[in-house]
Design an enzyme around this catalytic site. Structure first.
Site, PDB file in Angstrom:
ATOM      1  CB  ALA A  79     -25.224   9.159  19.079  1.00 42.97           C
ATOM      2  CB  ALA A 146     -26.141   5.609  15.589  1.00 38.67           C
ATOM      3  CB  CYS A 147     -29.715  10.188  15.339  1.00 43.46           C
ATOM      4  SG  CYS A 147     -31.053  10.869  14.622  1.00 43.46           S
ATOM      5  CG  PHE A 148     -29.237   9.924  10.378  1.00 41.46           C
ATOM      6  CD1 PHE A 148     -29.597  10.576   9.380  1.00 41.46           C
ATOM      7  CD2 PHE A 148     -28.789  10.886  11.337  1.00 41.46           C
ATOM      8  CE1 PHE A 148     -29.483  11.665   8.742  1.00 41.46           C
ATOM      9  CE2 PHE A 148     -28.738  12.095  11.153  1.00 41.46           C
ATOM     10  CZ  PHE A 148     -28.900  12.651   9.858  1.00 41.46           C
TER      11      PHE A 148
END
Length: 279
Positions: A79, A146-148
């Protein structure tokens, strides 16, 4: 110097943005348009999830309460909250000279301009190479939606923290790489829209995420430098992406074919629950 097309499509809806990337990919595959670099933004701010991600990881009620859009990307990953950022896409044929067949190596080539863009803004960015067990452990993810949260091969970090999130897909013998270049990031808002088994897990994941991800202006403020504007970021990255690819980016606009196909893809795919909630 070879000319590629550059287009800035401004702020678009979640469905439009994903439809546009696919429409450009299709147009390029059919020889209608040259290789293309696109810059864009989001209206409203949007939570996007990866192609393989489960929609159940997102709290749709919270997304609605936050006034945030929602869409599933055609690319992988986790995400991303698209808000205070420059979003880019690069569309080029797989057999274009210098584009590696290997996905990982293609990231390296297509991300070279991104690396130089961060450096042009005064940040000591570097590409991650997960060649050793030590590096893999250093960038290991806590496993949030979550992405990152952690970088992959050849993604970009500053001071060990991920500073750009990119994803890639190959269809119709064309490579599409797109990603987020964050000016600022609201971690609290992002995690309010993700589901966790309990509050304790959510806080642990958010703390881990904050240690592994960072936005441009947070880094600049820590160096006691002035924050940059979106316009400054666009100028730096447009210049450096062209240099990194060894091409001249020529400003142009969408073709009627791309506009028509985008509208159809919004109606039939990216604007539908069948696509966005498919997993």
């Amino acid at each position: 110097m070879t000319a590629w097309r550059f287009i800035h499509t401004g702020d678009r809806s979640p469905a439009e943005n994903m439809a546009l990337d696919e429409a450009i990919l299709t147009a390029h595959s059919e020889g209608i348009v040259p290789p293309t670099v696109r810059f864009y933004g989001w209206n409203p701010a949007t939570l996007s999830i990866g192609y393989f991600q489960k929609a159940a990881e997102v709290d749709q009620e919270a997304v609605a309460n936050e006034g945030i859009g929602f869409v599933r990307r055609p690319t992988g990953g986790r995400a991303v909250l698209h808000d205070k950022e420059l979003t880019y896409s690069i569309i080029v044929a797989e057999d274009y000279p210098g584009i590696p067949r290997n996905v990982t190596d293609a990231y390296r080539v297509l991300s070279e301009g991104l690396l130089q863009g961060f450096r042009a803004l005064g940040l000591n960015a570097e590409m991650v190479q997960l060649a050793s067990d030590e590096e893999k452990e250093k960038y290991a993810s806590a496993g949030s939606a979550a992405c990152f949260d952690s970088p992959s091969w050849y993604e970009l970090v500053v001071e060990g923290r991920k500073v750009a999130g990119s994803a890639q897909v190959r269809q119709k013998n064309v490579v599409l790489q797109h990603g987020s270049i964050l000016l600022d990031m609201d971690t609290d808002q992002l995690f309010r829209m993700l589901r966790f088994s309990n509050e304790k897990v959510a806080e642990r994941m958010k703390t881990s995420f904050s240690k592994k991800a960072v936005a441009i202006n947070e880094l600049l403020r820590a160096q006691e430098k002035e924050a940059v504007t979106l316009g400054q970021v666009e100028e730096a990255f447009r210049r450096e992406i062209g240099l990194g690819l060894g091409v001249k980016l020529v400003e142009d606009s969408l073709t009627p074919f791309e506009i028509e196909l985008t509208n159809r893809l919004v109606q039939e795919k990216y604007g539908t629950d069948e696509w966005n909630l498919r997993r």
